[in-house]
Write a protein that holds these residues in place. Structure first.
Motif, mmCIF file in Angstrom:
data_model
loop_
_atom_site.group_PDB
_atom_site.id
_atom_site.type_symbol
_atom_site.label_atom_id
_atom_site.label_comp_id
_atom_site.label_asym_id
_atom_site.label_seq_id
_atom_site.Cartn_x
_atom_site.Cartn_y
_atom_site.Cartn_z
ATOM 1 N N GLY A 32 0.777 -1.234 0.000
ATOM 2 C CA GLY A 32 0.000 0.000 0.000
ATOM 3 C C GLY A 32 0.806 1.280 0.000
ATOM 4 N N ASN A 33 2.122 1.200 -0.198
ATOM 5 C CA ASN A 33 2.964 2.390 -0.208
ATOM 6 C C ASN A 33 3.166 2.911 -1.629
ATOM 7 O OD1 ASN A 33 3.873 2.283 2.745
ATOM 8 N ND2 ASN A 33 4.447 0.251 2.012
ATOM 9 N N GLU A 34 3.571 4.172 -1.732
ATOM 10 C CA GLU A 34 3.961 4.754 -3.014
ATOM 11 C C GLU A 34 5.487 4.789 -3.067
ATOM 12 O OE1 GLU A 34 2.191 8.540 -3.840
ATOM 13 O OE2 GLU A 34 0.301 8.003 -2.862
ATOM 14 N N VAL A 35 6.076 4.162 -4.081
ATOM 15 C CA VAL A 35 7.538 4.089 -4.189
ATOM 16 C C VAL A 35 7.979 4.748 -5.489
ATOM 17 C CG1 VAL A 35 9.576 2.604 -4.229
ATOM 18 C CG2 VAL A 35 7.572 1.936 -2.866
ATOM 19 N N THR A 36 8.915 5.690 -5.361
ATOM 20 C CA THR A 36 9.561 6.316 -6.508
ATOM 21 C C THR A 36 11.036 5.954 -6.487
ATOM 22 O OG1 THR A 36 8.025 8.189 -6.507
ATOM 23 C CG2 THR A 36 10.133 8.496 -7.644
ATOM 24 N N VAL A 37 11.557 5.537 -7.630
ATOM 25 C CA VAL A 37 12.980 5.218 -7.759
ATOM 26 C C VAL A 37 13.628 6.267 -8.651
ATOM 27 C CG1 VAL A 37 14.668 3.593 -8.704
ATOM 28 C CG2 VAL A 37 12.713 2.735 -7.401
ATOM 29 N N LEU A 38 14.698 6.882 -8.141
ATOM 30 C CA LEU A 38 15.473 7.857 -8.898
ATOM 31 C C LEU A 38 16.843 7.245 -9.171
ATOM 32 C CD1 LEU A 38 15.422 10.788 -10.003
ATOM 33 C CD2 LEU A 38 16.462 11.505 -7.831
ATOM 34 N N CYS A 39 17.185 7.095 -10.456
ATOM 35 C CA CYS A 39 18.394 6.341 -10.798
ATOM 36 C C CYS A 39 18.938 6.789 -12.148
ATOM 37 C CB CYS A 39 18.087 4.836 -10.833
ATOM 38 S SG CYS A 39 16.844 4.384 -12.072
ATOM 39 N N ALA A 40 20.015 6.149 -12.587
ATOM 40 C CA ALA A 40 20.629 6.464 -13.872
ATOM 41 C C ALA A 40 19.896 5.779 -15.012
ATOM 42 C CB ALA A 40 22.098 6.041 -13.871
ATOM 43 N N LYS A 41 19.875 6.451 -16.168
ATOM 44 C CA LYS A 41 19.361 5.847 -17.395
ATOM 45 C C LYS A 41 20.503 5.024 -17.994
ATOM 46 C CE LYS A 41 16.857 6.973 -21.653
ATOM 47 N NZ LYS A 41 17.708 6.217 -22.590
ATOM 48 N N ALA A 42 20.748 3.848 -17.409
ATOM 49 C CA ALA A 42 21.958 3.092 -17.699
ATOM 50 C C ALA A 42 21.913 2.371 -19.034
ATOM 51 C CB ALA A 42 22.217 2.084 -16.571
ATOM 52 N N LYS A 43 20.749 2.181 -19.591
ATOM 53 C CA LYS A 43 20.629 1.508 -20.888
ATOM 54 C C LYS A 43 19.888 2.420 -21.854
ATOM 55 C CE LYS A 43 20.663 -3.243 -19.111
ATOM 56 N NZ LYS A 43 21.846 -3.725 -19.834
ATOM 57 N N GLU A 44 20.341 2.463 -23.111
ATOM 58 C CA GLU A 44 19.756 3.374 -24.091
ATOM 59 C C GLU A 44 18.264 3.123 -24.297
ATOM 60 O OE1 GLU A 44 21.824 3.431 -27.768
ATOM 61 O OE2 GLU A 44 23.726 4.100 -26.897
ATOM 62 N N HIS A 82 12.731 15.682 -5.157
ATOM 63 C CA HIS A 82 11.925 14.520 -4.781
ATOM 64 C C HIS A 82 11.882 14.326 -3.260
ATOM 65 C CE1 HIS A 82 12.310 13.470 -9.071
ATOM 66 N NE2 HIS A 82 11.230 12.751 -8.884
ATOM 67 N N ALA A 83 12.961 14.685 -2.569
ATOM 68 C CA ALA A 83 13.004 14.523 -1.120
ATOM 69 C C ALA A 83 11.927 15.361 -0.432
ATOM 70 C CB ALA A 83 14.386 14.912 -0.596
ATOM 71 N N ARG A 84 11.620 16.520 -1.015
ATOM 72 C CA ARG A 84 10.596 17.385 -0.409
ATOM 73 C C ARG A 84 9.206 16.750 -0.469
ATOM 74 N NH1 ARG A 84 13.251 22.095 0.502
ATOM 75 N NH2 ARG A 84 14.917 22.704 -0.950
ATOM 76 N N GLN A 85 9.013 15.802 -1.383
ATOM 77 C CA GLN A 85 7.715 15.132 -1.527
ATOM 78 C C GLN A 85 7.637 13.832 -0.735
ATOM 79 O OE1 GLN A 85 5.661 16.699 -3.956
ATOM 80 N NE2 GLN A 85 7.290 18.193 -4.266
#
Length: 382
Positions: A32-44, A82-85
């Motif tokens: 029931g949680n909302e998860v956002t992942v912030l990461c590198a666009k490692a593959k084209e 994103h941390a502020r949210q």
């Protein structure tokens, strides 16, 4: 809760931290949680924004890597936004840059910070000096900023050189395994041949990314052990090495030098749909890990056990005690090809599928139980 995860990479990129973040985040969403992942666009081919198993994934361009860490110029500003949210920030070591700027964003916004400490940051040659400098500067800031430091096995608090001063905020949260995906299945003879296994001899399976970061997995020791097995009377096992990477040609050359190429098949990357099949074909899964500093847990061992496949590994793997206590395989001496060869020979006659390994995974190492524990940790911090 609104949870911000900041691994340096995320699937479809392959790796232990990537798999951990994906599987844990997927389970947190189901709770029931909302998860956002912030990461590198490692593959084209990866999209900048997409939803994977209910997880919102936002990727940023990088300008290259330093010690296998993607450097994203936009990350410092983006993680702050994103941390502020977010209700909580969850970052990961050993990935400098994303971890350090996540800690800074947590400080600025007052958002609780959780760090999963998968393993120490080390390097080879000149990179070791860089790692040492980092460990005595930025790493200390990040760990000091953390409200909770998670480790995946209790022994890591003692074996790591960097966690002792933060012991009061260290807690164990085990890795998990998807027991619905990794399970015993019937395999076809065509699959055996297609994946490079043998229908006529015992099969060994090894899985890792084949690069300098993962040399501690001990594939060179396993290939040397194979050369000893070839010299013995009787049927030589077939070894299938799963995983790609820049060191794959070097390992293939080593197999040739040792005279075992005939008995070793390098598959390259194995798609998810074939991975469960490979575990089920194998009579033994072998992971001769060399370094307790770098081998945080050994998730692939759990995947093999969940498929009912016994394992041969070493004491540095996080679940090694359970393997011995529940008779789920055997342990070889670290870095010792002769011990590894003897252990494989001893274990093969007893390599009938082990339902006990699957039961252990279901009862103690499911992602659901790990995610429930993590949810309570988050709630206490918030």
């Amino acid at each position: 809760m609104k949870i911000l995860q900041t691994p340096v990479r995320f699937p479809p990129y392959i790796g232990g931290v990537e798999s951990y973040t994906h599987d844990m985040s997927k389970e947190l969403v189901e709770l029931g949680n909302e998860v956002t992942v912030l990461c590198a666009k490692a593959k084209e081919e990866s999209a900048y924004e997409e939803t994977i198993d209910g997880v919102d994934v936002k990727r940023l361009d990088d300008i290259g890597k330093v010690a296998q860490t993607n450097i994203m110029p936009q990350f410092p500003i983006s993680v702050l936004q994103h941390a502020r949210q977010a209700d909580i920030i969850h970052t990961h070591i050993p990935t400098p840059w994303t971890a350090d700027f996540s800690a800074l964003a947590a400080k600025i916004t007052g958002t609780p910070l959780v760090v999963t400490y998968h393993n120490d940051i080390v390097g080879n040659g000149s990179i070791d000096h860089v790692a040492s400098a980092y460990n005595h500067t930025a790493l200390r800031f990040t760990l000091a900023a953390a409200d909770k430091i998670l480790i995946t096995q209790p022994d890591y608090l003692e074996s790591s050189d960097h966690l002792h001063r933060y012991a009061e905020k260290v807690e164990v949260n085990s890795n998990g395994v998807d027991v619905d995906t990794f399970r015993p299945i019937d395999v076809d003879d065509k699959d055996v041949e297609r994946l490079g296994f043998s229908n006529e001899s015992p099969n060994l399976f090894f899985l890792s990314v084949l690069d300098d970061v993962h040399e501690y997995k001990g594939l060179d020791v396993l290939l040397e052990a194979m050369s000893l097995l070839v010299e013995r009377d009787g049927t030589t096992p077939r070894l299938v090495v799963g995983g790609g990477g820049e060191l794959k040609p070097e390992y293939e050359s080593l197999a040739s030098e040792l005279g075992v190429s005939e008995f070793v098949h390098f598959t390259g990357y194995i798609p998810d749909e074939d991975l469960v099949t490979a575990y089920n074909i194998a009579d033994l899964f072998v992971l001769p890990s060399l370094s307790s500093d770098q081998e945080g847990f050994g998730l692939v061992v759990l995947e093999a056990l969940a498929c009912g496949t016994p394992v041969v590994t070493t004491e540095v793997v996080g679940v090694s005690d359970q393997i011995v206590d529940h008779d789920l395989g055997s342990l070889a001496q670290v870095g010792d090809p002769e011990s590894l060869a003897e252990t494989i020979i001893t274990e093969l006659p007893h390599s009938n599928k082990q339902i006990r390994g699957r039961e252990l995974c279901k009862s103690q190492y499911s992602w659901k139980s790990s995610a429930n524990e993590l949810t309570h940790i988050y709630q206490r911090l918030i």
